[in-house]
Design a protein around this motif. Structure first.
Motif, PDB file in Angstrom:
ATOM      1  N   UNK A  77     -28.567  40.552  10.425  1.00 10.00           N
ATOM      2  CA  UNK A  77     -27.961  40.986  11.674  1.00 10.00           C
ATOM      3  C   UNK A  77     -28.979  41.808  12.449  1.00 10.00           C
ATOM      4  N   UNK A  78     -29.114  41.549  13.747  1.00  9.34           N
ATOM      5  CA  UNK A  78     -30.079  42.292  14.563  1.00  9.34           C
ATOM      6  C   UNK A  78     -29.428  42.687  15.881  1.00  9.34           C
ATOM      7  N   UNK A  79     -29.640  43.965  16.284  1.00  8.92           N
ATOM      8  CA  UNK A  79     -29.000  44.442  17.506  1.00  8.92           C
ATOM      9  C   UNK A  79     -29.785  45.596  18.121  1.00  8.92           C
ATOM     10  N   UNK A  80     -30.112  45.474  19.383  1.00 10.48           N
ATOM     11  CA  UNK A  80     -30.582  46.600  20.180  1.00 10.48           C
ATOM     12  C   UNK A  80     -29.325  47.293  20.683  1.00 10.48           C
ATOM     13  N   UNK A  81     -28.982  48.429  20.064  1.00  5.38           N
ATOM     14  CA  UNK A  81     -27.684  49.065  20.326  1.00  5.38           C
ATOM     15  C   UNK A  81     -27.715  50.009  21.518  1.00  5.38           C
ATOM     16  N   UNK A  82     -28.919  50.234  22.081  1.00  4.39           N
ATOM     17  CA  UNK A  82     -29.067  51.080  23.268  1.00  4.39           C
ATOM     18  C   UNK A  82     -28.545  52.488  23.032  1.00  4.39           C
TER      19      UNK A  82
ATOM     20  N   UNK B  17     -23.048  40.446   6.645  1.00  3.88           N
ATOM     21  CA  UNK B  17     -24.514  40.504   6.572  1.00  3.88           C
ATOM     22  C   UNK B  17     -24.959  41.631   5.638  1.00  3.88           C
ATOM     23  N   UNK B  18     -25.774  41.322   4.613  1.00  5.92           N
ATOM     24  CA  UNK B  18     -26.252  42.370   3.709  1.00  5.92           C
ATOM     25  C   UNK B  18     -27.522  43.065   4.192  1.00  5.92           C
ATOM     26  N   UNK B  19     -28.045  42.610   5.336  1.00  7.71           N
ATOM     27  CA  UNK B  19     -29.270  43.194   5.878  1.00  7.71           C
ATOM     28  C   UNK B  19     -29.142  43.262   7.403  1.00  7.71           C
ATOM     29  N   UNK B  20     -29.424  44.439   7.964  1.00  4.00           N
ATOM     30  CA  UNK B  20     -29.295  44.622   9.408  1.00  4.00           C
ATOM     31  C   UNK B  20     -30.496  45.381   9.949  1.00  4.00           C
ATOM     32  N   UNK B  21     -30.945  44.951  11.128  1.00  4.83           N
ATOM     33  CA  UNK B  21     -32.020  45.645  11.848  1.00  4.83           C
ATOM     34  C   UNK B  21     -31.430  46.146  13.163  1.00  4.83           C
ATOM     35  N   UNK B  22     -31.453  47.471  13.338  1.00 11.70           N
ATOM     36  CA  UNK B  22     -30.886  48.096  14.527  1.00 11.70           C
ATOM     37  C   UNK B  22     -32.019  48.799  15.279  1.00 11.70           C
ATOM     38  N   UNK B  23     -32.153  48.487  16.561  1.00 13.02           N
ATOM     39  CA  UNK B  23     -33.242  49.071  17.353  1.00 13.02           C
ATOM     40  C   UNK B  23     -32.701  49.895  18.511  1.00 13.02           C
ATOM     41  N   UNK B  24     -33.584  50.727  19.063  1.00 11.76           N
ATOM     42  CA  UNK B  24     -33.264  51.660  20.146  1.00 11.76           C
ATOM     43  C   UNK B  24     -32.070  52.545  19.782  1.00 11.76           C
ATOM     44  N   UNK B  25     -32.161  53.151  18.602  1.00 13.82           N
ATOM     45  CA  UNK B  25     -31.072  54.017  18.133  1.00 13.82           C
ATOM     46  C   UNK B  25     -31.060  55.371  18.837  1.00 13.82           C
ATOM     47  N   UNK B  26     -32.227  55.792  19.331  1.00 13.44           N
ATOM     48  CA  UNK B  26     -32.348  57.049  20.082  1.00 13.44           C
ATOM     49  C   UNK B  26     -31.856  58.256  19.292  1.00 13.44           C
ATOM     50  N   UNK B  27     -32.211  58.306  18.007  1.00 13.75           N
ATOM     51  CA  UNK B  27     -31.781  59.472  17.232  1.00 13.75           C
ATOM     52  C   UNK B  27     -32.818  59.819  16.168  1.00 13.75           C
ATOM     53  N   UNK B  28     -32.766  61.059  15.719  1.00 12.83           N
ATOM     54  CA  UNK B  28     -33.685  61.570  14.715  1.00 12.83           C
ATOM     55  C   UNK B  28     -33.314  61.029  13.339  1.00 12.83           C
ATOM     56  N   UNK B  29     -34.165  61.296  12.375  1.00 10.84           N
ATOM     57  CA  UNK B  29     -33.898  60.831  11.009  1.00 10.84           C
ATOM     58  C   UNK B  29     -32.655  61.515  10.434  1.00 10.84           C
TER      59      UNK B  29
END
Length: 267
Positions: A4-9, A29-41
Protein backbone atom coordinates in the motif's frame (compact mmCIF):
# COMPACT_ATOMS: atom_id res chain seq x y z
CA UNK A 1 0.86 -10.12 -1.08
CA UNK A 2 0.06 -6.42 -1.19
CA UNK A 3 1.95 -3.14 -0.90
CA UNK A 4 0.00 0.00 0.00
CA UNK A 5 1.38 3.44 -0.91
CA UNK A 6 -0.06 6.86 -0.09
CA UNK A 7 1.06 10.47 -0.02
CA UNK A 8 -1.17 11.41 2.92
CA UNK A 9 -0.35 15.15 2.82
CA UNK A 10 0.27 15.26 6.55
CA UNK A 11 -0.66 12.66 9.15
CA UNK A 12 -2.02 15.20 11.64
CA UNK A 13 -5.44 15.71 10.10
CA UNK A 14 -8.42 14.46 12.13
CA UNK A 15 -9.34 11.79 9.58
CA UNK A 16 -5.97 10.77 8.13
CA UNK A 17 -4.93 8.11 10.64
CA UNK A 18 -8.43 6.68 10.95
CA UNK A 19 -8.69 6.50 7.15
CA UNK A 20 -5.24 4.91 6.92
CA UNK A 21 -6.21 2.33 9.53
CA UNK A 22 -9.35 1.46 7.55
CA UNK A 23 -7.37 1.17 4.33
CA UNK A 24 -4.87 -1.22 5.87
CA UNK A 25 -7.59 -3.38 7.43
CA UNK A 26 -9.77 -3.50 4.32
CA UNK A 27 -6.92 -4.21 1.88
CA UNK A 28 -5.08 -6.58 4.22
CA UNK A 29 -1.78 -5.08 3.02
CA UNK A 30 1.08 -6.26 5.29
CA UNK A 31 3.41 -3.54 4.00
CA UNK A 32 2.68 0.18 3.60
CA UNK A 33 4.69 3.18 2.45
CA UNK A 34 3.35 6.53 3.66
CA UNK A 35 4.90 9.78 2.43
CA UNK A 36 4.62 13.47 3.32
CA UNK A 37 3.67 12.65 6.90
CA UNK A 38 4.90 16.06 8.13
CA UNK A 39 5.73 14.82 11.61
CA UNK A 40 8.69 14.08 13.85
CA UNK A 41 9.85 10.61 14.83
CA UNK A 42 8.27 10.93 18.27
CA UNK A 43 4.90 12.00 16.88
CA UNK A 44 5.09 9.33 14.19
CA UNK A 45 5.48 6.63 16.83
CA UNK A 46 2.29 7.76 18.60
CA UNK A 47 0.27 7.78 15.39
CA UNK A 48 1.57 4.48 14.08
CA UNK A 49 0.58 2.89 17.42
CA UNK A 50 -3.04 3.41 16.36
CA UNK A 51 -2.57 1.38 13.15
CA UNK A 52 -2.96 -2.38 12.58
CA UNK A 53 0.69 -2.56 11.42
CA UNK A 54 3.21 -1.82 14.18
CA UNK A 55 6.73 -2.49 12.87
CA UNK A 56 8.12 0.60 11.20
CA UNK A 57 10.96 2.53 9.63
CA UNK A 58 10.50 6.28 10.19
CA UNK A 59 12.16 9.13 8.30
CA UNK A 60 11.12 12.30 10.18
CA UNK A 61 10.04 15.43 8.35
CA UNK A 62 12.42 18.32 7.79
CA UNK A 63 10.73 21.45 9.04
CA UNK A 64 7.17 21.34 7.77
CA UNK A 65 7.88 19.13 4.78
CA UNK A 66 8.48 15.49 4.00
CA UNK A 67 8.43 12.57 6.36
CA UNK A 68 8.30 8.90 5.35
CA UNK A 69 7.00 5.75 7.04
CA UNK A 70 7.46 2.14 6.03
CA UNK A 71 5.17 0.09 8.27
CA UNK A 72 4.70 -3.65 8.17
CA UNK A 73 3.16 -6.68 9.79
CA UNK A 74 4.89 -9.75 11.18
CA UNK A 75 4.27 -11.86 8.06
CA UNK A 76 6.71 -9.83 5.94
CA UNK A 77 10.47 -9.60 6.42
CA UNK A 78 12.05 -6.24 5.55
CA UNK A 79 15.71 -5.31 5.57
CA UNK A 80 16.09 -1.56 5.02
CA UNK A 81 19.17 -0.90 2.87
CA UNK A 82 19.14 2.87 2.41
CA UNK A 83 17.02 5.89 3.32
CA UNK A 84 16.86 9.58 2.50
CA UNK A 85 14.37 12.44 2.58
CA UNK A 86 12.99 11.14 -0.73
CA UNK A 87 13.09 7.34 -0.58
CA UNK A 88 13.35 4.13 1.40
CA UNK A 89 15.04 1.13 -0.19
CA UNK A 90 14.45 -2.29 1.32
CA UNK A 91 14.84 -5.98 0.63
CA UNK A 92 11.43 -7.55 1.20
CA UNK A 93 10.30 -11.14 1.55
CA UNK A 94 6.69 -12.20 2.02
CA UNK A 95 7.11 -15.50 3.86
CA UNK A 96 10.13 -17.79 4.24
CA UNK A 97 9.40 -19.69 1.01
CA UNK A 98 8.94 -16.58 -1.13
CA UNK A 99 11.67 -15.13 -3.32
CA UNK A 100 13.02 -11.81 -1.95
CA UNK A 101 12.98 -8.67 -4.07
CA UNK A 102 13.97 -5.03 -3.78
CA UNK A 103 11.36 -2.37 -3.03
CA UNK A 104 12.20 1.25 -3.86
CA UNK A 105 9.62 3.52 -2.20
CA UNK A 106 9.78 7.03 -3.67
CA UNK A 107 8.56 10.48 -2.71
CA UNK A 108 9.19 13.48 -4.99
CA UNK A 109 8.38 16.78 -3.29
CA UNK A 110 8.73 18.92 -6.45
CA UNK A 111 12.35 19.81 -5.69
CA UNK A 112 14.30 19.18 -8.92
CA UNK A 113 17.43 18.19 -6.98
CA UNK A 114 15.57 15.44 -5.15
CA UNK A 115 13.89 14.46 -8.37
CA UNK A 116 17.28 13.75 -9.91
CA UNK A 117 18.41 11.98 -6.73
CA UNK A 118 15.49 9.56 -6.93
CA UNK A 119 16.08 8.77 -10.60
CA UNK A 120 19.83 8.30 -10.20
CA UNK A 121 19.48 6.09 -7.14
CA UNK A 122 16.73 3.96 -8.69
CA UNK A 123 18.78 3.66 -11.88
CA UNK A 124 21.80 2.44 -9.86
CA UNK A 125 19.78 -0.21 -8.05
CA UNK A 126 18.11 -1.39 -11.25
CA UNK A 127 21.50 -1.75 -12.95
CA UNK A 128 23.44 -3.39 -10.12
CA UNK A 129 21.04 -5.17 -7.77
CA UNK A 130 20.82 -8.95 -8.11
CA UNK A 131 17.26 -8.90 -6.76
CA UNK A 132 14.18 -8.13 -8.88
CA UNK A 133 13.40 -4.42 -8.49
CA UNK A 134 10.00 -2.77 -8.05
CA UNK A 135 9.44 0.93 -7.28
CA UNK A 136 6.27 2.50 -5.93
CA UNK A 137 5.19 5.92 -4.68
CA UNK A 138 4.70 9.55 -5.63
CA UNK A 139 7.00 10.30 -8.58
CA UNK A 140 5.37 13.70 -9.21
CA UNK A 141 5.66 13.10 -12.96
CA UNK A 142 3.45 12.06 -15.82
CA UNK A 143 4.74 10.28 -18.92
CA UNK A 144 2.41 11.77 -21.55
CA UNK A 145 -0.58 14.06 -21.94
CA UNK A 146 -3.05 11.18 -21.51
CA UNK A 147 -2.10 11.12 -17.80
CA UNK A 148 -3.30 14.70 -17.29
CA UNK A 149 -6.55 16.64 -17.46
CA UNK A 150 -6.69 20.42 -17.34
CA UNK A 151 -3.92 22.99 -17.29
CA UNK A 152 -1.34 23.42 -20.03
CA UNK A 153 -1.38 20.86 -22.83
CA UNK A 154 2.40 21.08 -23.14
CA UNK A 155 4.52 18.56 -21.25
CA UNK A 156 7.13 19.97 -18.91
CA UNK A 157 10.76 19.08 -19.53
CA UNK A 158 10.92 16.87 -16.43
CA UNK A 159 7.96 14.82 -17.65
CA UNK A 160 9.73 14.09 -20.92
CA UNK A 161 12.90 13.25 -18.99
CA UNK A 162 10.94 10.90 -16.72
CA UNK A 163 9.60 8.99 -19.71
CA UNK A 164 13.14 8.75 -21.11
CA UNK A 165 14.38 7.59 -17.71
CA UNK A 166 11.88 4.71 -17.63
CA UNK A 167 12.81 3.72 -21.18
CA UNK A 168 16.55 3.90 -20.46
CA UNK A 169 16.38 1.78 -17.30
CA UNK A 170 13.90 -0.73 -18.71
CA UNK A 171 11.44 -0.07 -15.89
CA UNK A 172 7.89 -0.91 -16.93
CA UNK A 173 4.79 0.84 -15.69
CA UNK A 174 2.50 -1.72 -14.05
CA UNK A 175 -0.68 0.07 -15.13
CA UNK A 176 -3.73 0.52 -12.91
CA UNK A 177 -7.39 -0.18 -12.31
CA UNK A 178 -9.81 2.44 -11.03
CA UNK A 179 -9.86 6.22 -11.34
CA UNK A 180 -7.60 7.59 -14.07
CA UNK A 181 -5.78 10.21 -11.99
CA UNK A 182 -4.11 10.03 -8.57
CA UNK A 183 -3.65 13.73 -7.80
CA UNK A 184 -5.85 16.83 -7.95
CA UNK A 185 -5.00 20.49 -7.32
CA UNK A 186 -8.29 20.91 -5.41
CA UNK A 187 -9.54 23.69 -7.68
CA UNK A 188 -12.86 23.98 -9.46
CA UNK A 189 -14.01 24.50 -13.02
CA UNK A 190 -11.37 25.39 -15.58
CA UNK A 191 -8.73 25.71 -12.85
CA UNK A 192 -8.99 22.02 -11.95
CA UNK A 193 -5.93 19.91 -12.83
CA UNK A 194 -5.80 16.13 -12.48
CA UNK A 195 -2.70 13.99 -13.01
CA UNK A 196 -1.51 10.42 -12.59
CA UNK A 197 1.71 10.94 -10.67
CA UNK A 198 1.55 8.03 -8.19
CA UNK A 199 2.50 4.70 -9.75
CA UNK A 200 4.37 1.42 -9.56
CA UNK A 201 7.12 0.46 -12.02
CA UNK A 202 9.26 -2.66 -12.14
CA UNK A 203 12.19 -4.29 -13.90
CA UNK A 204 11.64 -7.17 -16.32
CA UNK A 205 12.74 -9.89 -13.87
CA UNK A 206 10.24 -8.63 -11.27
CA UNK A 207 7.45 -8.62 -13.86
CA UNK A 208 8.42 -12.15 -14.86
CA UNK A 209 8.24 -13.19 -11.19
CA UNK A 210 4.81 -11.56 -10.73
CA UNK A 211 3.19 -11.45 -14.19
CA UNK A 212 -0.30 -11.19 -12.70
CA UNK A 213 0.39 -8.14 -10.53
CA UNK A 214 -2.18 -5.34 -10.50
CA UNK A 215 -2.23 -1.75 -9.23
CA UNK A 216 -5.45 -0.24 -7.89
CA UNK A 217 -6.25 3.45 -7.40
CA UNK A 218 -8.26 3.74 -4.19
CA UNK A 219 -10.81 6.58 -3.75
CA UNK A 220 -9.92 9.02 -0.99
CA UNK A 221 -11.11 12.38 0.35
CA UNK A 222 -8.57 13.32 3.03
CA UNK A 223 -5.59 14.06 0.75
CA UNK A 224 -4.97 15.48 -2.70
CA UNK A 225 -3.43 12.08 -3.59
CA UNK A 226 -5.20 8.76 -4.03
CA UNK A 227 -3.66 5.75 -2.29
CA UNK A 228 -2.46 3.02 -4.61
CA UNK A 229 -2.37 -0.69 -3.86
CA UNK A 230 -0.04 -3.14 -5.55
CA UNK A 231 -1.28 -6.73 -5.45
CA UNK A 232 0.91 -9.52 -6.72
CA UNK A 233 0.50 -13.17 -7.47
CA UNK A 234 3.52 -15.41 -8.03
CA UNK A 235 4.11 -16.91 -11.44
CA UNK A 236 2.11 -20.16 -11.57
CA UNK A 237 4.16 -23.32 -11.64
CA UNK A 238 3.80 -25.41 -14.75
CA UNK A 239 2.31 -28.80 -14.16
CA UNK A 240 4.44 -31.65 -15.40
CA UNK A 241 2.88 -33.28 -18.41
CA UNK A 242 1.92 -36.91 -17.95
CA UNK A 243 4.21 -39.29 -19.84
CA UNK A 244 2.16 -41.71 -21.90
CA UNK A 245 3.40 -45.01 -23.26
CA UNK A 246 2.13 -46.22 -26.58
CA UNK A 247 1.23 -49.92 -26.52
CA UNK A 248 3.09 -50.68 -29.72
CA UNK A 249 6.40 -49.58 -28.08
CA UNK A 250 6.37 -52.77 -26.04
CA UNK A 251 6.55 -54.75 -29.27
CA UNK A 252 9.99 -53.37 -30.05
CA UNK A 253 12.79 -55.83 -29.31
CA UNK A 254 14.85 -53.35 -27.23
CA UNK A 255 11.96 -51.80 -25.28
CA UNK A 256 12.82 -53.63 -22.03
CA UNK A 257 16.48 -52.60 -22.18
CA UNK A 258 15.55 -48.95 -22.78
CA UNK A 259 13.20 -48.91 -19.77
CA UNK A 260 15.87 -50.49 -17.58
CA UNK A 261 18.48 -47.94 -18.63
CA UNK A 262 16.04 -45.03 -18.14
CA UNK A 263 15.22 -46.21 -14.61
CA UNK A 264 18.91 -46.61 -13.80
CA UNK A 265 19.74 -43.08 -15.08
CA UNK A 266 16.87 -41.58 -13.07
CA UNK A 267 18.13 -43.19 -9.86
Amino acid sequence: MSVFSWNCRGSGGPSTISNLSRYLRSTGAPLAFISETKCSEKTAGKRIARLPLQNCEIIPSQGRGGGLWMILGNEVSVNVLETSFSFIVAKVQFGPAAKPWLLFAAYDDCDDRRNIEIWNKLSDYTATCELPVCAIGDFNCITDQSEKQGGSSKLKAKHTKFRSFLHRTGLMDLGYSGLAYTWANNQNGRSLILERIDRAVAAADWVNLYPNSKVFHIPNYSSDHLPILLRTEPKPKRKAKAFKVEQWWSLQHDFGDLCARAGHNRD
